[in-house]
Design an enzyme around this catalytic site. Structure first.
Site, PDB file in Angstrom:
ATOM      1  N   ARG A   1      -4.691  -6.656 -11.134  1.00 35.51           N
ATOM      2  CA  ARG A   1      -5.593  -7.390 -10.242  1.00 35.51           C
ATOM      3  C   ARG A   1      -6.939  -6.676 -10.215  1.00 35.51           C
ATOM      4  O   ARG A   1      -7.017  -5.475  -9.936  1.00 35.51           O
ATOM      5  CB  ARG A   1      -5.026  -7.444  -8.827  1.00 35.51           C
ATOM      6  CG  ARG A   1      -5.940  -8.163  -7.816  1.00 35.51           C
ATOM      7  CD  ARG A   1      -5.541  -7.883  -6.378  1.00 35.51           C
ATOM      8  NE  ARG A   1      -4.180  -8.311  -6.107  1.00 35.51           N
ATOM      9  CZ  ARG A   1      -3.437  -7.829  -5.109  1.00 35.51           C
ATOM     10  NH1 ARG A   1      -3.908  -6.881  -4.322  1.00 35.51           N
ATOM     11  NH2 ARG A   1      -2.205  -8.280  -4.923  1.00 35.51           N
TER      12      ARG A   1
ATOM     13  N   LYS B   1       0.851  -1.183   0.000  1.00 36.48           N
ATOM     14  CA  LYS B   1       0.000   0.000   0.000  1.00 36.48           C
ATOM     15  C   LYS B   1       0.890   1.237   0.000  1.00 36.48           C
ATOM     16  O   LYS B   1       1.716   1.415   0.903  1.00 36.48           O
ATOM     17  CB  LYS B   1      -0.917  -0.004   1.219  1.00 36.48           C
ATOM     18  CG  LYS B   1      -2.079  -0.971   1.118  1.00 36.48           C
ATOM     19  CD  LYS B   1      -2.968  -0.879   2.347  1.00 36.48           C
ATOM     20  CE  LYS B   1      -4.245  -1.678   2.147  1.00 36.48           C
ATOM     21  NZ  LYS B   1      -3.986  -3.097   1.850  1.00 36.48           N
TER      22      LYS B   1
ATOM     23  N   GLY C   1     -13.635  -4.400  -4.401  1.00 39.00           N
ATOM     24  CA  GLY C   1     -13.412  -3.158  -3.670  1.00 39.00           C
ATOM     25  C   GLY C   1     -13.840  -3.294  -2.230  1.00 39.00           C
ATOM     26  O   GLY C   1     -14.844  -3.934  -1.925  1.00 39.00           O
TER      27      GLY C   1
ATOM     28  N   ARG D   1     -12.132  -7.195   4.517  1.00 36.32           N
ATOM     29  CA  ARG D   1     -12.342  -8.395   3.721  1.00 36.32           C
ATOM     30  C   ARG D   1     -13.749  -8.955   3.933  1.00 36.32           C
ATOM     31  O   ARG D   1     -14.361  -9.485   3.021  1.00 36.32           O
ATOM     32  CB  ARG D   1     -11.300  -9.466   4.081  1.00 36.32           C
ATOM     33  CG  ARG D   1      -9.865  -9.093   3.839  1.00 36.32           C
ATOM     34  CD  ARG D   1      -9.482  -8.915   2.391  1.00 36.32           C
ATOM     35  NE  ARG D   1      -9.877  -7.672   1.783  1.00 36.32           N
ATOM     36  CZ  ARG D   1      -9.260  -6.508   1.975  1.00 36.32           C
ATOM     37  NH1 ARG D   1      -8.220  -6.410   2.767  1.00 36.32           N
ATOM     38  NH2 ARG D   1      -9.676  -5.430   1.344  1.00 36.32           N
TER      39      ARG D   1
ATOM     40  N   ASP E   1      -1.279  -2.081  -4.060  1.00 33.60           N
ATOM     41  CA  ASP E   1      -2.664  -2.258  -3.632  1.00 33.60           C
ATOM     42  C   ASP E   1      -3.490  -0.999  -3.875  1.00 33.60           C
ATOM     43  O   ASP E   1      -2.973   0.125  -3.807  1.00 33.60           O
ATOM     44  CB  ASP E   1      -2.716  -2.590  -2.142  1.00 33.60           C
ATOM     45  CG  ASP E   1      -2.634  -4.078  -1.880  1.00 33.60           C
ATOM     46  OD1 ASP E   1      -3.052  -4.849  -2.752  1.00 33.60           O
ATOM     47  OD2 ASP E   1      -2.150  -4.464  -0.804  1.00 33.60           O
TER      48      ASP E   1
ATOM     49  N   HIS F   1     -13.813 -14.460  -4.539  1.00 32.79           N
ATOM     50  CA  HIS F   1     -14.214 -15.765  -4.013  1.00 32.79           C
ATOM     51  C   HIS F   1     -15.611 -16.138  -4.485  1.00 32.79           C
ATOM     52  O   HIS F   1     -16.112 -17.203  -4.137  1.00 32.79           O
ATOM     53  CB  HIS F   1     -14.199 -15.751  -2.480  1.00 32.79           C
ATOM     54  CG  HIS F   1     -12.901 -15.321  -1.895  1.00 32.79           C
ATOM     55  ND1 HIS F   1     -12.643 -14.026  -1.510  1.00 32.79           N
ATOM     56  CD2 HIS F   1     -11.765 -16.017  -1.651  1.00 32.79           C
ATOM     57  CE1 HIS F   1     -11.408 -13.942  -1.046  1.00 32.79           C
ATOM     58  NE2 HIS F   1     -10.851 -15.127  -1.122  1.00 32.79           N
TER      59      HIS F   1
END
Length: 305
Positions: free
Chosen positions: A182, A98, A186, A287, A132, A225
């Site tokens: 990537r 980051k 978000g 996450r 990132d 995922h």
């Protein structure tokens, strides 16, 4: 509603302190975070590599508020990269950084110089760096620094967030030969003026952006995922005649490990996002907000199951 509540909680210093002190918080962190230091991160990375998975390491740190903190983060990454080769983890392992941790909010030039040092250490180790994405106020600055870094380190990766309304345009600009991108949904609370708010609109944006990246000349890194989006990505890869080494899937450490194994067994490159460090609270809650369905998995971690 749950997503917005989680994003608000992620920014709470008070909740972070409470979680860090509570046994159940540490229990959850052990499942989703490699550990507190480089030794723990390398050990976890070795296990993943032995299972046929690629890795991207991230050092979790508090928001950098001084030049001294930025230097400490830079040096942490250089130390990590200095050990990757000896651990036999390159080129399959890279690092995610980051820019805000390198001082971006203090001084963009300072952050660029620190990022250059990290990229140079990665090149020496035989691997790469991915920058990132953070909240939308840093997007322009991050992409500008990315452009400068790629002059010396063309393999430097970008991260684009499908929930931002601007991301389709950014995908078109970055879907160029050799460009590693990537794509994720978000994980920051953003106003409606700059970001889609509903899960359906975010998913639709993800698919539009995926089409752009898969049809372009770059290297898409599909970070999700969501079973539907994974299936769509597999379909698009076939549609655009991409071989298994021309794109990859990325998933979080500790989340949907059976799916990671399935994708890898099918010949796909699967990269596991492997964070380490003491500042795990904000990471973990963001996450959850990215895919609230993960609450169940974390809940099991909280009770030690």
């Amino acid at each position: 509603m749950l997503r917005h509540l989680l994003l608000a909680a992620a920014g709470s210093d008070r909740l972070g302190r409470l979680a860090a002190a509570a046994p159940f918080g540490k229990n959850a962190a052990r499942r989703f975070v490699a550990g507190a230091d480089i030794d723990a991160a390398l050990q976890a990375g070795r296990v993943l590599a032995d299972d046929g998975l690629a890795v991207t390491f991230e050092h979790l740190s508090a928001e950098t508020r001084s030049a001294e903190q930025a230097v400490a983060v830079r040096d942490e990454y250089r130390s990590l990269l200095g050990r990757l080769k000896g651990a036999g983890l390159v080129p399959a392992a890279e690092v995610s950084v980051k820019l805000s941790a390198l001082g971006q909010r203090l001084d963009e030039k300072l952050a660029y110089e620190h990022a250059q040092a990290v990229c140079a250490a990665a090149s020496e180790a035989g691997t790469t760096v991915t920058l990132d994405a953070e909240d939308h106020t840093l997007t322009d600055s991050t992409l500008e620094i990315l452009t400068e870094l790629r002059k010396d380190h063309p393999g430097t990766g970008a991260v684009l967030q499908a929930h931002l309304r601007r991301t389709e345009g950014d995908c078109r600009e970055l879907a160029t030969a050799g460009s590693r991108v990537r794509l994720c949904k978000g994980a920051y609370a953003e106003p409606e003026s700059v970001a889609f708010q509903s899960a359906l609109d975010i998913d639709k944006s993800f698919v539009r952006c995926l089409n752009i990246l898969m049809s372009g000349d770059g290297y898409p890194m599909v970070a999700t995922h969501d079973p539907r989006l994974i299936a769509i990505a597999e379909d698009r890869a076939r549609w655009f005649d991409r071989t298994a080494d021309e794109y990859e899937f990325q998933m979080l450490h500790g989340v949907r490990t059976e799916e990671q194994a399935r994708l890898a067994a099918g010949g796909n490159v699967v990269r596991v996002y492997l964070p380490y460090g003491e500042q795990w609270y904000g990471y973990l809650v963001r996450r959850l907000a990215e895919r609230p369905g993960n609450v169940t998995a974390v809940g099991r971690g909280l009770v030690g199951r």
